[in-house]
Enzyme design. Structure first.
Site, mmCIF file in Angstrom:
data_model
loop_
_atom_site.group_PDB
_atom_site.id
_atom_site.type_symbol
_atom_site.label_atom_id
_atom_site.label_comp_id
_atom_site.label_asym_id
_atom_site.label_seq_id
_atom_site.Cartn_x
_atom_site.Cartn_y
_atom_site.Cartn_z
ATOM 1 N N HIS A 129 0.857 -1.176 0.000
ATOM 2 C CA HIS A 129 0.000 0.000 0.000
ATOM 3 C C HIS A 129 0.898 1.232 0.000
ATOM 4 O O HIS A 129 2.089 1.154 0.314
ATOM 5 C CB HIS A 129 -0.912 -0.006 1.218
ATOM 6 C CG HIS A 129 -2.106 -0.906 1.060
ATOM 7 N ND1 HIS A 129 -3.126 -0.948 1.955
ATOM 8 C CD2 HIS A 129 -2.440 -1.783 0.076
ATOM 9 C CE1 HIS A 129 -4.043 -1.815 1.554
ATOM 10 N NE2 HIS A 129 -3.644 -2.349 0.420
ATOM 11 N N GLU A 150 1.292 3.847 1.885
ATOM 12 C CA GLU A 150 1.989 4.235 3.116
ATOM 13 C C GLU A 150 3.230 3.368 3.307
ATOM 14 O O GLU A 150 4.310 3.846 3.662
ATOM 15 C CB GLU A 150 1.078 4.050 4.342
ATOM 16 C CG GLU A 150 -0.210 4.866 4.307
ATOM 17 C CD GLU A 150 -1.349 4.162 3.590
ATOM 18 O OE1 GLU A 150 -1.097 3.438 2.594
ATOM 19 O OE2 GLU A 150 -2.495 4.326 4.020
ATOM 20 N N CYS A 199 -5.639 1.990 5.749
ATOM 21 C CA CYS A 199 -6.447 0.804 6.061
ATOM 22 C C CYS A 199 -6.082 0.293 7.447
ATOM 23 O O CYS A 199 -4.993 0.525 7.963
ATOM 24 C CB CYS A 199 -6.259 -0.271 4.998
ATOM 25 S SG CYS A 199 -4.642 -1.050 5.040
ATOM 26 N N ALA A 253 -17.147 7.818 -30.831
ATOM 27 C CA ALA A 253 -16.404 8.595 -31.831
ATOM 28 C C ALA A 253 -17.365 8.945 -32.951
ATOM 29 O O ALA A 253 -18.050 8.075 -33.488
ATOM 30 C CB ALA A 253 -15.220 7.795 -32.351
ATOM 31 N N ARG A 278 -9.806 1.962 -21.925
ATOM 32 C CA ARG A 278 -9.995 0.515 -21.732
ATOM 33 C C ARG A 278 -9.126 0.001 -20.603
ATOM 34 O O ARG A 278 -9.558 -0.801 -19.781
ATOM 35 C CB ARG A 278 -9.621 -0.241 -23.018
ATOM 36 C CG ARG A 278 -10.647 -0.115 -24.113
ATOM 37 C CD ARG A 278 -10.207 -0.911 -25.323
ATOM 38 N NE ARG A 278 -11.111 -0.689 -26.437
ATOM 39 C CZ ARG A 278 -10.831 -0.987 -27.695
ATOM 40 N NH1 ARG A 278 -9.656 -1.529 -28.001
ATOM 41 N NH2 ARG A 278 -11.714 -0.769 -28.640
ATOM 42 N N GLU A 280 -18.821 1.006 -25.247
ATOM 43 C CA GLU A 280 -18.171 1.413 -26.511
ATOM 44 C C GLU A 280 -19.126 1.536 -27.685
ATOM 45 O O GLU A 280 -18.772 2.101 -28.706
ATOM 46 C CB GLU A 280 -17.035 0.442 -26.843
ATOM 47 C CG GLU A 280 -15.850 0.574 -25.911
ATOM 48 C CD GLU A 280 -14.512 0.520 -26.631
ATOM 49 O OE1 GLU A 280 -14.450 0.757 -27.851
ATOM 50 O OE2 GLU A 280 -13.520 0.220 -25.955
HETATM 51 C C1 AOF Z 1 -4.425 2.017 2.186
HETATM 52 N N1 AOF Z 1 -3.422 2.308 1.327
HETATM 53 O O1 AOF Z 1 -2.508 2.304 -0.694
HETATM 54 C C2 AOF Z 1 -4.666 1.408 -0.475
HETATM 55 C C3 AOF Z 1 -5.741 1.168 0.441
HETATM 56 O O2 AOF Z 1 -6.665 -6.183 -0.239
HETATM 57 P P1 AOF Z 1 -5.760 -5.128 0.251
HETATM 58 O O3 AOF Z 1 -5.013 -5.468 1.482
HETATM 59 O O4 AOF Z 1 -4.846 -4.609 -0.835
HETATM 60 O O5 AOF Z 1 -6.689 -3.921 0.739
HETATM 61 C C4 AOF Z 1 -7.485 -3.282 -0.175
HETATM 62 C C5 AOF Z 1 -8.320 -2.226 0.480
HETATM 63 O O6 AOF Z 1 -7.529 -1.299 1.207
HETATM 64 C C6 AOF Z 1 -9.007 -1.404 -0.578
HETATM 65 O O7 AOF Z 1 -10.222 -1.964 -0.955
HETATM 66 C C7 AOF Z 1 -9.179 -0.072 0.100
HETATM 67 O O8 AOF Z 1 -10.264 -0.081 1.006
HETATM 68 C C8 AOF Z 1 -7.887 0.033 0.881
HETATM 69 N N2 AOF Z 1 -6.871 0.609 -0.015
HETATM 70 N N3 AOF Z 1 -5.585 1.487 1.732
HETATM 71 O O9 AOF Z 1 -4.286 2.209 3.405
HETATM 72 C C9 AOF Z 1 -3.486 2.036 0.040
HETATM 73 N N4 AOF Z 1 -4.750 1.090 -1.782
HETATM 74 ZN ZN ZN Z 2 -3.250 -0.001 3.649
#
Ligand code: AOF
Ligand code: ZN
Length: 368
Positions: free
Chosen positions: A55, A57, A83, A162, A192, A305
């Site tokens: 992620h 962080e 998260c 288009a 896409r 599309e």
């Molecule tokens: C963060 N930092 O860069 C992102 C977050 O399945 P995982 O562990 O990759 O968790 C996915 C979930 O975490 C995603 O659905 C969203 O709620 C959060 N994304 N959180 O702290 C991140 N990409």
């Molecule tokens: Zn995270």
């Protein structure tokens, strides 16, 4: 409001720029960026690069470690609330604690109903200052498909059309009937790449035999979008590219016979019967049901599309969230009318947000 300093804004802008690098590569996760600052100095940055990867962080903390810089006492700027769950990676909240971050500034809260949530609360309880809402609109826009899916459990619907100088539509057959510029075509392939699924009506399949894959821009760690065909009576030719090229295709019908279904189905082609809840006019797969189904399957962005019938059904039902209308100055002669003009888009609830001219075409971007 005076709430945000210039440094705050500069750091979050940089975090948004970092996040951009994950766009089109991390679905169903959102693209997220993170910047670590110590005093007025930016010490590290990172982004969520691919599904299952670090992620944002954690990538930023790793970046600081690689540079041999201390994270203790720093401020973390993150485009999404950290998260707080063990998913594909351990919780970012804990990573920030371990790194000794003293303050977390976030752009948008994480509305994901399938994770535990409470990241900001957890950090506050651990004694970290949390401020939120900096450049929130920009962050939400960058994560629009994810936000839309979290809040509505349906994909964000983007329409691409288009149109030539006389309002005649793109023959999807890119070799024979292309009239838009190379730059516009690349933009379509980018769209896409940023979409989880690409949808066409069966008439487009019969007429143009399109591939609907990402080819003109690098796919990197991303996946090819699922191709979806709306095919009321199962007229999709078994020899068409969508059926025979081995990439994933979903064919939806409401009134096709079993023999045809069996002739189309394979490891890569799913044929699904979706009887309309109420008879639809014109007859066919019910679009609300379709979006619910795709949402249940975790698809966050659907690109419509073509052709004109499909556009008009989605626009008429008010189900289009965003449209890219590519207008060429060229005339391709007689052909099917697009049936899309400013009045149609406006009554579908859209407003023109910008006009962009890469080379000779004009690309209008319409938003809800
Ligand atoms: C963060 N930092 O860069 C992102 C977050 O399945 P995982 O562990 O990759 O968790 C996915 C979930 O975490 C995603 O659905 C969203 O709620 C959060 N994304 N959180 O702290 C991140 N990409
Ligand atoms: Zn995270």
């Amino acid at each position: 409001m005076g709430e945000w300093s210039e440094l705050d804004i500069r750091c979050m802008r940089l975090a948004l720029e970092q996040a951009e690098k994950g766009c089109g590569k991390v679905s169903p996760n959102p693209p997220v960026g993170c910047v670590l600052a110590s005093g007025a100095e930016i010490v590290a940055s990172g982004w969520h690069d691919h599904l299952g990867g670090l992620h944002a962080e954690q990538a930023a903390i790793a970046d600081a470690e690689e540079r041999g810089l201390a994270t203790h006492g720093s401020v973390a700027y993150v485009t999404l609330e950290p998260c707080n769950h063990h998913g594909r990676t351990p919780p970012c909240t804990e990573a920030l604690l371990w790194a000794g971050v003293r303050e977390v500034v976030l752009a948008a809260a994480d509305p994901n109903p399938t994770v535990r949530g409470g990241g900001a609360e957890f950090l506050r309880e651990a004694g970290i200052t949390v401020r939120s809402g900096l450049l929130e609109e920009e962050a939400r826009r960058q994560m629009a498909p994810f936000m839309h899916w979290c809040e509505q459990r349906r994909p964000l619907v983007t329409l691409k059309a288009a149109i030539d100088a006389d309002g005649v539509v793109d023959a999807e057959n890119e070799a024979a009937g292309r009239f838009t510029s190379e730059a516009s075509l690349r933009r379509v392939h980018e769209l896409r790449r940023e979409s989880d699924a690409v949808l066409v009506g069966v008439n487009t399949v019969i007429r143009d035999d399109p591939e609907l894959t990402v080819r003109l821009v690098p796919l990197a760690a991303g996946r090819q979008p699922l191709r979806i065909v709306l095919d009321h009576t199962l007229r999709t030719p078994p020899a068409s590219r969508l059926v025979s090229d081995g990439q994933a295709t979903l064919i939806l019908h409401s009134d096709g016979d079993e023999q045809r279904a069996a002739a189309l189905a394979s490891d890569s082609v799913e044929v699904l019967h979706m009887p309309p809840l109420q008879p639809t006019e014109p007859p066919g797969v019910e679009l609300d049901q379709l979006l619910d189904l795709l949402g249940d399957r975790g698809l966050q962005r659907l690109l419509i599309e073509g052709g004109p019938d499909v556009w008009s059904r989605f626009l008429g039902a008010g189900l289009v969230d965003e449209a890219f209308i590519i207008r060429s100055a060229a005339s391709i002669g007689p052909g099917p009318a697009a049936g899309i003009d400013a009045a149609v888009l406006t009554s579908a609830g859209l407003q023109c947000a910008s006009n962009d001219s890469p080379m000779d075409d004009v690309i209008e971007h319409w938003l809800r």
